[in-house]
Write an enzyme that holds these catalytic residues in place. Structure first.
Site, mmCIF file in Angstrom:
data_model
loop_
_atom_site.group_PDB
_atom_site.id
_atom_site.type_symbol
_atom_site.label_atom_id
_atom_site.label_comp_id
_atom_site.label_asym_id
_atom_site.label_seq_id
_atom_site.Cartn_x
_atom_site.Cartn_y
_atom_site.Cartn_z
ATOM 1 N N GLY A 208 0.822 -1.202 0.000
ATOM 2 C CA GLY A 208 0.000 0.000 0.000
ATOM 3 C C GLY A 208 0.852 1.246 0.000
ATOM 4 N N ASN A 209 0.254 2.368 0.370
ATOM 5 C CA ASN A 209 0.998 3.623 0.467
ATOM 6 C C ASN A 209 0.393 4.469 1.581
ATOM 7 O OD1 ASN A 209 -1.190 5.339 -0.761
ATOM 8 N ND2 ASN A 209 -0.733 4.046 -2.546
ATOM 9 N N TYR A 210 0.934 5.679 1.762
ATOM 10 C CA TYR A 210 0.571 6.508 2.913
ATOM 11 C C TYR A 210 -0.618 7.433 2.657
ATOM 12 C CZ TYR A 210 5.113 5.078 4.784
ATOM 13 O OH TYR A 210 6.180 4.351 5.252
ATOM 14 N N SER A 211 -1.289 7.297 1.533
ATOM 15 C CA SER A 211 -2.385 8.213 1.228
ATOM 16 C C SER A 211 -3.490 8.136 2.284
ATOM 17 C CB SER A 211 -2.983 7.895 -0.147
ATOM 18 O OG SER A 211 -4.121 8.695 -0.390
ATOM 19 N N ALA A 276 -4.314 7.411 -4.867
ATOM 20 C CA ALA A 276 -2.938 6.931 -4.988
ATOM 21 C C ALA A 276 -2.999 5.425 -5.241
ATOM 22 C CB ALA A 276 -2.151 7.246 -3.723
#
Length: 398
Positions: A208-211, A276
């Site tokens: 995943g990512n930090y969005s 994102a």
């Protein structure tokens, strides 16, 4: 634009409370229905009799009115109002609003309000410049409240500087402009993606990512407030929507997001690709059980996810398509490349090098680059204000 609008006017204990008389009169002249709620301290600066005469309604101060034995319902006030204007708003009241303190009728009505809230600060120069006041105002902005900036001039203390409440005529003009803009996207359908996607590895792990989704949700609320019907396709986030014009569709993976976007794309007028989306996903199907730690490490082969914005750019007909580029290096050249490759109408560029901008923050700093080469850079702002800039740009290309 104010005819038959229900305006709840909140007055707090500031010397600028005398301006509330002119404010109520101007609102009534434009056909608005005005109900006034005052703090106990506000009565020291302007009398309830004055405000009752000008608003043509009884003034509310306490939860219980001993003269008629009635309870004053903050819930009913919040449901009645088309707009809640707190003018003047002292540093004390602003601090309480920002932190959920509800120790009087004005504040409980604020927490109950379903309508847009407008705050017109009035205080001395140093109070306005204090970091706590600045933080509290930014927090109110992050809630979607509209701050009507004070102006510079002579203050009650004798100092010169910013802190004077905006003049009543200008405040009324601000409200008129708001209601005029509110329906500027009426009849338009907006498709918007927000947040991250999670690409599953096993039952407990993902790529995943930090969005946080904050920028996308701010855009959804702004489009909806201007009358658009919004379909918000969002990845895993903890945010909530508030506007009834927003239809929320929750997804987890890039594949799920793509499927929902394809379903809604043909019927929309505007698509904003703010999510994102993960660029890669595991090539193999996710493990059914948790993968245990081993001595030899773990190798996961990845494959590209579907390029959602690229698909939309290839298949768009009359739709307007807006994309985002979050970059760390060669920001502008990378954004221009993405703008052309994905056939966007314009792209919103932001950089992780900018302090307090990007993932997780309540603020953002953007540059909008159009397909015709036009470029405009904006300063650091709350994401709710950034959303207004982006939607203003969308309106110019419709």
């Amino acid at each position: 634009m104010l005819k038959n609008k229900n305006i709840l006017l909140g007055i707090t204990g500031s010397i600028a409370a005398y301006k509330a008389a002119t404010l109520a009169r101007e609102l009534k002249k434009r056909g608005a229905n005005v109900q006034v709620v005052m703090t106990a301290t506000a009565k020291e600066f302007i009398t309830p009799l004055t405000m009752a005469t000008l608003s043509k309604n009884p003034i509310l101060v306490d939860f219980f009115d001993p003269t008629n034995g009635n309870w004053n319902s903050h819930v009913n006030l919040g449901l009645w109002a088309d707009a809640y204007l707190i003018a003047p708003a002292t540093a004390n009241t602003i601090g309480k609003m920002a932190n959920g303190i509800a120790d009087n009728l004005l504040l409980t009505a604020y927490l109950s309000a379903k309508c847009p809230v407008f705050v017109a600060p009035a205080m001395d120069l140093d109070m306005y410049k204090h970091p706590t006041t600045e933080a509290n105002l930014n927090r109110l902005r992050s809630f979607g409240n509209c701050i009507i900036e004070p102006v510079s001039g002579e203050l009650a203390s004798g100092l010169e500087g910013k802190g004077r409440m905006e003049e009543p005529e200008n405040i009324v003009k601000f409200l008129e402009d708001f209601f005029a803009k509110k329906q500027s996207l009426k009849g338009k359908k907006v498709l918007l993606t927000a947040g991250p996607t999670y690409e599953k590895i096993d039952p407990v792990r993902f790529i995943g990512n930090y969005s946080s989704g904050k920028m996308g949700f701010a855009l959804a609320e702004e489009c909806a407030s201007r009358g658009a019907a919004v379909t918000l396709v969002c990845g895993p986030v903890h945010l909530q929507t508030s506007h009834p014009n927003i239809k929320r569709v929750d997804v987890v993976s890039a594949e799920e997001m793509f499927a929902q976007v394809k379903k809604a794309f043909d019927k929309c007028d505007i698509t904003i690709s703010c999510a994102a989306v993960a660029d890669f996903t595991p090539k193999k199907e996710a493990a059914k059980s948790k993968i245990k730690r081993g001595e030899n490490g773990l190798t996961i082969e990845l494959k590209p996810t579907t390029d959602i914005a690229g698909y939309l750019g290839e298949h768009k007909k009359t739709q307007k398509l807006v994309g985002f580029a979050l970059e760390t290096d060669n920001e502008e050249s990378n954004a221009l490349s993405k703008l052309k490759r994905k056939n966007l109408d314009f792209i919103v560029l932001n950089s992780l090098k900018d302090k307090n901008a990007g993932f997780q923050y309540d603020t953002n700093k953007i540059t909008i680059i159009s397909a015709d080469g036009e470029k405009k850079t904006y300063g650091l702002k709350p994401k709710t204000e950034v959303a207004k800039d982006i939607v203003d740009k969308i309106e110019t290309i419709l």
